[in-house]
Write an enzyme that holds these catalytic residues in place. Structure first.
Site, PDB file in Angstrom:
ATOM      1  N   HIS A  19       0.818  -1.215   0.000  1.00 35.45           N
ATOM      2  CA  HIS A  19       0.000   0.000   0.000  1.00 35.45           C
ATOM      3  C   HIS A  19       0.853   1.268   0.000  1.00 35.45           C
ATOM      4  O   HIS A  19       0.334   2.361  -0.241  1.00 35.45           O
ATOM      5  CB  HIS A  19      -0.886  -0.013   1.249  1.00 35.45           C
ATOM      6  CG  HIS A  19      -2.267   0.530   1.051  1.00 35.45           C
ATOM      7  ND1 HIS A  19      -2.905   0.612  -0.171  1.00 35.45           N
ATOM      8  CD2 HIS A  19      -3.165   1.021   1.961  1.00 35.45           C
ATOM      9  CE1 HIS A  19      -4.117   1.120  -0.007  1.00 35.45           C
ATOM     10  NE2 HIS A  19      -4.289   1.388   1.269  1.00 35.45           N
ATOM     11  N   ASN A  82      -6.695   6.829   3.960  1.00 30.23           N
ATOM     12  CA  ASN A  82      -8.085   7.167   3.654  1.00 30.23           C
ATOM     13  C   ASN A  82      -8.404   8.643   3.775  1.00 30.23           C
ATOM     14  O   ASN A  82      -9.461   9.080   3.328  1.00 30.23           O
ATOM     15  CB  ASN A  82      -9.032   6.360   4.565  1.00 30.23           C
ATOM     16  CG  ASN A  82      -8.977   4.874   4.286  1.00 30.23           C
ATOM     17  OD1 ASN A  82      -8.216   4.411   3.441  1.00 30.23           O
ATOM     18  ND2 ASN A  82      -9.772   4.116   5.012  1.00 30.23           N
ATOM     19  N   ASP A 107      -0.993   2.527  -5.284  1.00 28.47           N
ATOM     20  CA  ASP A 107      -1.118   1.105  -5.579  1.00 28.47           C
ATOM     21  C   ASP A 107      -2.487   0.797  -6.190  1.00 28.47           C
ATOM     22  O   ASP A 107      -3.464   1.488  -5.924  1.00 28.47           O
ATOM     23  CB  ASP A 107      -0.920   0.276  -4.312  1.00 28.47           C
ATOM     24  CG  ASP A 107      -1.956   0.616  -3.252  1.00 28.47           C
ATOM     25  OD1 ASP A 107      -2.004   1.774  -2.792  1.00 28.47           O
ATOM     26  OD2 ASP A 107      -2.753  -0.268  -2.884  1.00 28.47           O
ATOM     27  N   ASN A 128      -9.348   4.137  -1.672  1.00 27.57           N
ATOM     28  CA  ASN A 128      -9.811   5.113  -0.683  1.00 27.57           C
ATOM     29  C   ASN A 128      -8.965   6.373  -0.631  1.00 27.57           C
ATOM     30  O   ASN A 128      -9.489   7.471  -0.378  1.00 27.57           O
ATOM     31  CB  ASN A 128      -9.883   4.468   0.701  1.00 27.57           C
ATOM     32  CG  ASN A 128     -11.036   3.487   0.826  1.00 27.57           C
ATOM     33  OD1 ASN A 128     -12.079   3.659   0.202  1.00 27.57           O
ATOM     34  ND2 ASN A 128     -10.853   2.440   1.618  1.00 27.57           N
TER      35      ASN A 128
END
Length: 208
Positions: A19, A82, A107, A128
């Protein structure tokens, strides 16, 4: 002024996660051009400096731009993924950077591991961090590099998968891919997104 944003989660626990490919590429660019990511503003770690055409890798350079340079901000939001837009939007406003001068690296589960796709604009694709950016910037008209990490091959939630470190086999590919993505960002800086897409939207070998 151009802004290069790498998306990820802050802290050593997440540093090598799938991530965090955006953070990892931001670090490559910062090291390459001696830009220290040591300043803090709007809950982001960032550096401001110059990327010179003459210091870009030879594979990036075309002969007509040898003396050009570009002022840049390299930004790593510290909000956790997020809420990335909560950091990037006020940074862009403060430094008066237009949306189409913001390049985002992140990613992408829906691309095979190791595949790179540059786009001039588009939706979030369910990511997100990108949802937050689009919401807070009020537009999706900014270029980005989608970096394929694939989906888990075993019963595992996507949330757990993206927060794992790259496997040893993946790391072999992603070590060189991080530099390839940095090359793509520099190509965008000096020649625009169309040439960057033509050069870098290819299909490299994928991780096993």
């Amino acid at each position: 002024m151009k802004m290069i944003v790498g998306l990820g989660n802050p802290g050593p626990r997440y540093a090598r996660n799938r991530h965090n490919i955006g953070f990892q590429v931001a670090d490559v660019l910062a090291r390459r051009h001696a830009i220290s990511l040591s300043r803090s503003k709007y809950n982001a770690l960032f550096g401001q400096g110059t990327i010179s055409h003459s210091r870009a890798p030879e594979s990036v350079r075309l002969p007509d731009r040898d003396s050009s340079s570009q002022q840049v901000l390299i930004v790593r939001p510290l909000t956790f993924m997020n809420l990335s837009g909560n950091s990037v939007a006020p940074m862009a406003n403060y430094f008066r950077v237009e949306a189409d001068d913001i390049f985002v690296v992140y990613d992408e589960l829906d691309l095979p591991s190791g595949k790179l796709r540059l786009r001039p604009f588009g939706g979030s694709g369910g990511h997100n961090g990108m949802k937050s950016l689009i919401r807070m910037l009020g537009t999706d008209r900014f270029p980005r590099a989608r970096v394929g990490i694939g989906r888990p091959g075993t019963p595992m939630s996507p949330a757990d998968y993206v927060l794992q470190d790259f496997s040893a086999d993946e790391e072999i590919i992603f070590e060189s891919l991080r530099h390839r993505i940095a090359d793509a960002v520099e190509t965008w800086l000096f020649y625009g997104i169309d040439l960057a897409m033509n050069r870098y939207n290819s299909t490299p070998a994928t991780a096993k």
